[in-house]
Design a protein around this motif. Structure first.
Motif, short mmCIF file in Angstrom:
data_model
loop_
_atom_site.label_atom_id
_atom_site.label_comp_id
_atom_site.label_asym_id
_atom_site.label_seq_id
_atom_site.Cartn_x
_atom_site.Cartn_y
_atom_site.Cartn_z
N ALA A 157 -6.96 7.00 -6.22
CA ALA A 157 -7.21 8.31 -6.82
C ALA A 157 -7.19 9.42 -5.77
CB ALA A 157 -8.55 8.30 -7.56
N LEU A 158 -7.54 9.09 -4.53
CA LEU A 158 -7.64 10.10 -3.46
C LEU A 158 -6.35 10.25 -2.66
CD1 LEU A 158 -11.19 9.26 -2.06
CD2 LEU A 158 -10.56 11.13 -3.58
N GLU A 159 -5.27 9.60 -3.08
CA GLU A 159 -4.06 9.60 -2.27
C GLU A 159 -3.53 11.01 -2.01
OE1 GLU A 159 0.34 7.44 -2.14
OE2 GLU A 159 -1.07 7.04 -3.77
N LYS A 160 -3.43 11.82 -3.06
CA LYS A 160 -2.91 13.18 -2.88
C LYS A 160 -3.83 14.02 -2.00
CE LYS A 160 -1.12 17.17 -5.42
NZ LYS A 160 -1.77 18.14 -4.53
N PHE A 161 -5.14 13.87 -2.21
CA PHE A 161 -6.09 14.62 -1.39
C PHE A 161 -5.96 14.24 0.07
CE2 PHE A 161 -10.32 14.66 0.62
CZ PHE A 161 -10.56 16.03 0.62
N ILE A 162 -5.79 12.96 0.35
CA ILE A 162 -5.68 12.50 1.74
C ILE A 162 -4.40 13.03 2.37
CG2 ILE A 162 -5.31 10.44 3.14
CD1 ILE A 162 -7.35 9.05 1.27
N LYS A 163 -3.30 13.04 1.61
CA LYS A 163 -2.05 13.59 2.13
C LYS A 163 -2.23 15.05 2.54
CE LYS A 163 1.38 10.69 -0.19
NZ LYS A 163 2.50 10.67 -1.18
N ASP A 164 -2.97 15.80 1.74
CA ASP A 164 -3.20 17.22 2.05
C ASP A 164 -4.15 17.39 3.24
OD1 ASP A 164 -1.57 17.92 -0.05
OD2 ASP A 164 -3.22 18.20 -1.47
N LEU A 165 -4.99 16.39 3.48
CA LEU A 165 -5.96 16.48 4.57
C LEU A 165 -5.36 16.08 5.93
CD1 LEU A 165 -8.97 17.06 5.19
CD2 LEU A 165 -9.41 14.61 4.79
N LEU A 166 -4.32 15.27 5.91
CA LEU A 166 -3.75 14.76 7.16
C LEU A 166 -3.24 15.86 8.10
CD1 LEU A 166 -1.89 11.52 6.03
CD2 LEU A 166 -4.15 11.77 7.06
N ARG B 221 -1.82 0.70 0.92
CA ARG B 221 -0.63 1.44 0.50
C ARG B 221 -0.31 2.53 1.51
NH1 ARG B 221 -0.42 4.61 -5.20
NH2 ARG B 221 -0.31 2.47 -6.01
N LEU B 222 0.96 2.61 1.89
CA LEU B 222 1.37 3.60 2.88
C LEU B 222 1.26 5.01 2.31
CD1 LEU B 222 2.61 4.00 5.73
CD2 LEU B 222 4.86 4.01 4.60
N VAL B 223 0.51 5.87 3.01
CA VAL B 223 0.39 7.28 2.63
C VAL B 223 1.40 8.11 3.42
CG1 VAL B 223 -1.14 9.28 2.58
CG2 VAL B 223 -2.02 7.01 2.00
N ARG B 224 1.52 7.80 4.72
CA ARG B 224 2.48 8.50 5.56
C ARG B 224 2.92 7.57 6.67
NH1 ARG B 224 0.62 13.68 9.00
NH2 ARG B 224 0.07 12.06 10.51
N PRO B 225 4.24 7.40 6.88
CA PRO B 225 4.70 6.51 7.95
C PRO B 225 4.48 7.13 9.32
CG PRO B 225 6.57 7.61 6.94
CD PRO B 225 5.37 8.00 6.13
N ALA B 226 4.33 6.27 10.30
CA ALA B 226 4.23 6.75 11.67
C ALA B 226 5.62 7.14 12.17
CB ALA B 226 3.63 5.67 12.56
N MET B 227 5.72 8.33 12.75
CA MET B 227 7.00 8.79 13.31
C MET B 227 7.07 8.31 14.75
SD MET B 227 7.27 12.63 11.70
CE MET B 227 7.24 12.86 9.92
N VAL B 228 8.08 7.50 15.05
CA VAL B 228 8.11 6.82 16.35
C VAL B 228 9.47 6.91 17.03
CG1 VAL B 228 6.35 5.17 15.57
CG2 VAL B 228 8.77 4.61 15.28
N VAL B 229 9.44 6.63 18.32
CA VAL B 229 10.66 6.47 19.12
C VAL B 229 10.80 4.98 19.40
CG1 VAL B 229 11.83 7.03 21.28
CG2 VAL B 229 10.41 8.76 20.14
N VAL B 230 11.99 4.44 19.19
CA VAL B 230 12.20 2.99 19.28
C VAL B 230 13.18 2.69 20.42
CG1 VAL B 230 12.88 0.92 18.00
CG2 VAL B 230 11.82 2.84 16.79
#
Length: 214
Positions: free
Chosen positions: A106-115, A200-209
């Motif tokens: 239920a908090l997924e959208k709120f957490i996305k906005d908080l990140l 559940r993934l909320v936001r992927p980590a942006m990385v250099v590989v």
């Protein structure tokens, strides 16, 4: 031989089966069983009387037909009750699973906005130079820690895969850089942390590989 007319008990049993109410269907089946026992007792008495009198008894034949009919009704009512009970249990389980899923996410959208707020605090802390006062640095650090503690309380985990193998399910590759010091497809830099909510993934980590040197 004329078919015995429908009784109110038959009508009630048919209504319960159509409505698919397991408990009431079971009650109706039990009622039919009670009537069946009474008719069986009556049929046995008629049979004994027939044996004594040595003659035919048409009423006994009617009762025997009625017994067979009621036995079929009992079997069908029990089968209907079992199917209805199984379906009710499946519906209840699905409803419980959906409720649990809704509670977890239920908090997924709120957490996305908080990140982005968390990202800004982290960048502010990193950007503070030597001239920043200790009080200022400590205030930003404590605010960031409070934010992260609240996220963890509600099931949020940080994805920070520095030095780990690249995982496309949780990581987003922003660049591929040759690096002979590590194995290919290893995360050598995390540009932005990722976050997971209750698995559940909320936001992927942006990385250099890393990639193999050409």
């Amino acid at each position: 031989m004329a078919k015995d007319p429908q009784t109110p008990l038959d009508d009630e049993l048919a209504r319960q089966e159509q409505e698919g109410e397991p408990e009431q269907a079971v009650d109706a089946a039990e009622a039919v069983e009670g009537e069946l026992e009474d008719i069986v007792d009556q049929a046995e008495g008629e049979a004994q009387a027939e044996a004594v009198e040595g003659g035919d008894n048409p009423e006994a034949e009617v009762l025997a037909a009625r017994v067979e009919e009621l036995e079929q009704s009992v079997t069908e009512a029990k089968d209907q009750a079992l199917r209805a009970a199984a379906e009710a249990q499946n519906v209840r389980r699905r409803a419980e699973a959906e409720a649990e899923k809704a509670r977890k996410f239920a908090l997924e959208k709120f957490i996305k906005d908080l990140l982005p707020v968390v990202d800004s605090l982290e960048k502010a802390l990193e950007a503070m130079g030597e001239d920043a006062s200790e009080v200022h640095r400590e205030g930003v650090s404590m605010t960031l820690k409070m934010q992260l503690d609240v996220l963890a309380k509600f099931g949020v985990e940080i994805v920070e895969p520095q030095g780990e193998p690249f995982d496309p399910q949780y990581h987003e590759a922003m660049a591929m850089v040759p690096n002979p010091e590590v194995d290919p497809n290893t995360v050598i830099d995390v540009m932005q942390k990722g976050y997971v909510l209750n698995g559940r993934l909320v936001r992927p980590a942006m990385v250099v590989v890393s990639q193999a040197a050409g």
